[in-house]
Structure formats: C-alpha cells, structure tokens
Design a protein around this motif. Structure first.
Motif, PDB file in Angstrom:
ATOM      1  N   VAL A   1       0.901  -1.150  -0.025  1.00 41.48           N
ATOM      2  CA  VAL A   1       0.005   0.012   0.043  1.00 41.48           C
ATOM      3  C   VAL A   1       0.973   1.414   0.079  1.00 41.48           C
ATOM      4  O   VAL A   1       1.923   1.220   0.741  1.00 41.48           O
TER       5      VAL A   1
ATOM      6  N   LEU B   1       0.573   5.382   0.411  1.00 37.86           N
ATOM      7  CA  LEU B   1      -0.418   6.703   0.821  1.00 37.86           C
ATOM      8  C   LEU B   1       0.801   7.683   0.633  1.00 37.86           C
ATOM      9  O   LEU B   1       1.838   8.093   1.201  1.00 37.86           O
TER      10      LEU B   1
ATOM     11  N   GLU C   1      -4.866   9.073   4.133  1.00 35.59           N
ATOM     12  CA  GLU C   1      -5.813   8.212   4.830  1.00 35.59           C
ATOM     13  C   GLU C   1      -6.331   6.966   4.304  1.00 35.59           C
ATOM     14  O   GLU C   1      -6.447   6.813   3.137  1.00 35.59           O
ATOM     15  N   GLY C   2      -6.335   5.997   5.326  1.00 39.75           N
ATOM     16  CA  GLY C   2      -6.998   4.886   5.089  1.00 39.75           C
ATOM     17  C   GLY C   2      -8.562   4.792   5.005  1.00 39.75           C
ATOM     18  O   GLY C   2      -8.921   5.663   5.214  1.00 39.75           O
ATOM     19  N   PRO C   3      -9.132   3.745   5.153  1.00 38.45           N
ATOM     20  CA  PRO C   3     -10.411   3.452   5.145  1.00 38.45           C
ATOM     21  C   PRO C   3     -10.986   4.067   6.653  1.00 38.45           C
ATOM     22  O   PRO C   3     -10.217   4.092   7.597  1.00 38.45           O
TER      23      PRO C   3
ATOM     24  N   THR D   1      -7.740   1.643  11.945  1.00 35.22           N
ATOM     25  CA  THR D   1      -7.393   2.246  10.526  1.00 35.22           C
ATOM     26  C   THR D   1      -5.970   2.775  10.683  1.00 35.22           C
ATOM     27  O   THR D   1      -5.137   2.863  11.577  1.00 35.22           O
TER      28      THR D   1
ATOM     29  N   LEU E   1      -3.024   5.763   8.584  1.00 34.53           N
ATOM     30  CA  LEU E   1      -2.807   7.013   7.806  1.00 34.53           C
ATOM     31  C   LEU E   1      -1.466   7.290   7.797  1.00 34.53           C
ATOM     32  O   LEU E   1      -0.625   6.808   8.670  1.00 34.53           O
ATOM     33  N   ASN E   2      -0.982   8.266   6.807  1.00 32.05           N
ATOM     34  CA  ASN E   2       0.204   8.521   6.740  1.00 32.05           C
ATOM     35  C   ASN E   2       0.755   9.564   7.658  1.00 32.05           C
ATOM     36  O   ASN E   2      -0.183  10.352   8.070  1.00 32.05           O
TER      37      ASN E   2
ATOM     38  N   SER F   1     -14.791  -6.082   5.567  1.00 34.72           N
ATOM     39  CA  SER F   1     -14.587  -4.796   6.442  1.00 34.72           C
ATOM     40  C   SER F   1     -15.985  -4.442   6.949  1.00 34.72           C
ATOM     41  O   SER F   1     -16.907  -4.334   6.205  1.00 34.72           O
TER      42      SER F   1
END
Length: 164
Positions: free
Chosen positions: A16, A18, A23-25, A70, A72-73, A129
């Motif tokens: 993945v 980013l 941000e992810g889900p 969750t 995120l970067n 999910s």
C-alpha cells in the motif's frame, strides 16, 4: 506482493502507498482475518483498539481479528509505503483489483466509491470490512445488497472482469 493462490490460501500480502497526509479507510474491523502491517518506507500511524502507534521503516504491528483499526500517513511531507499481510487469505486482493478496475472504468465517484451500490456492498463484503460508525439500517442495507449481488452472480462477474 503474494496472492492467495501463491500461498495456498494461508495469507495474502499486499503493498500500500499513501501520499503525504493520506488516510486509509474509516475505523473498521475484520471477523475472519488478522492484519500485519510492516512499514517499508516513511511513517505509518495506526489507530487500533484503544491505542495508536507510529511505525517507521522496518517496524511491524499485528492487528488481531475483531479489533477496530484504521491507518494514515503520519507525515504531511513524505510518502509512506507499507505491506499488509492478511492471514488467513480472504478475498481482499480480489476486492482491491475490482475496486481499482471500477475506478479505471469511470464507475466510481471522485472518492473511489462505486456508483453501483451492489458493487460497493460486494467489495466491503469481500474485504470482510465492518465499518464501526455505520448506522444500523445502513449495515442491514449493505448486507442485503451483498447477498442480492451474490445471488445474482454479480460478484462472479466482477471477479471475471477485474480480478482474473
């Protein structure tokens, strides 16, 4: 990086990327598999359970089944690239191939959400999910749409079109 077929269903391993601030889900969990995150480059912030952790290159974190999480970067300036190992394999890789195929074909909105709600429900179902802050009636609707999509063979059509 490694498909379910390559590991005889033991796991799937995806990579993945980013961008800065990416941000992810939304906060979610999975009932059927755990996820192991390994940062390859940059910094990844993972919110899980009641805590959070920032991982740097070489760091790993396992998020057990049924644990809210969750990611995120962690940087507003640098990219982050990380691997996610899904164990045991589910249909996660297929769902991502379908989603990116729908995006390429212009069948999603600007945020990458499929125009066809059955497609959206099937992708979430394939990913196992379960979004935490989703209204109860919307959860019921998504479950109904995913079941309807499977019964009509729409899931197999998507797999044949985008994930084979």
């Amino acid at each position: 990086m490694e498909t379910s077929d390559e590991t005889d269903g033991a796991y799937e391993h995806i990579e993945v990327f980013l961008p800065p601030g990416g941000e992810g889900p939304p906060l979610h969990y999975h009932k059927n598999f755990e996820e192991s995150f390994e940062v390859l480059e940059g910094e990844l912030k993972i919110l899980y359970g009641e805590g959070e952790k920032v991982l740097k290159a070489g760091n790993t974190l396992v998020v057990p089944k049924e644990t809210n999480h969750t990611f995120l970067n962690a940087s507003d300036e640098n990219d982050v690239t990380f691997g996610v190992k899904i164990e045991p394999a589910h249909q996660f890789e297929q769902s991502m191939r379908i989603l990116y195929g729908l995006i390429e074909d212009g069948k999603t909105d600007e945020e990458g959400l499929p125009h066809n709600k059955i497609h959206a429900a099937l992708i979430l179902d394939m990913q196992d999910s379960r979004v935490v802050k989703l209204p109860f009636l919307l959860k019921l609707l998504l479950n109904y749409l995913a079941k309807r999509g499977r019964n009509k063979g729409i899931d197999q059509e998507l797999i044949q079109t985008y994930a084979k």
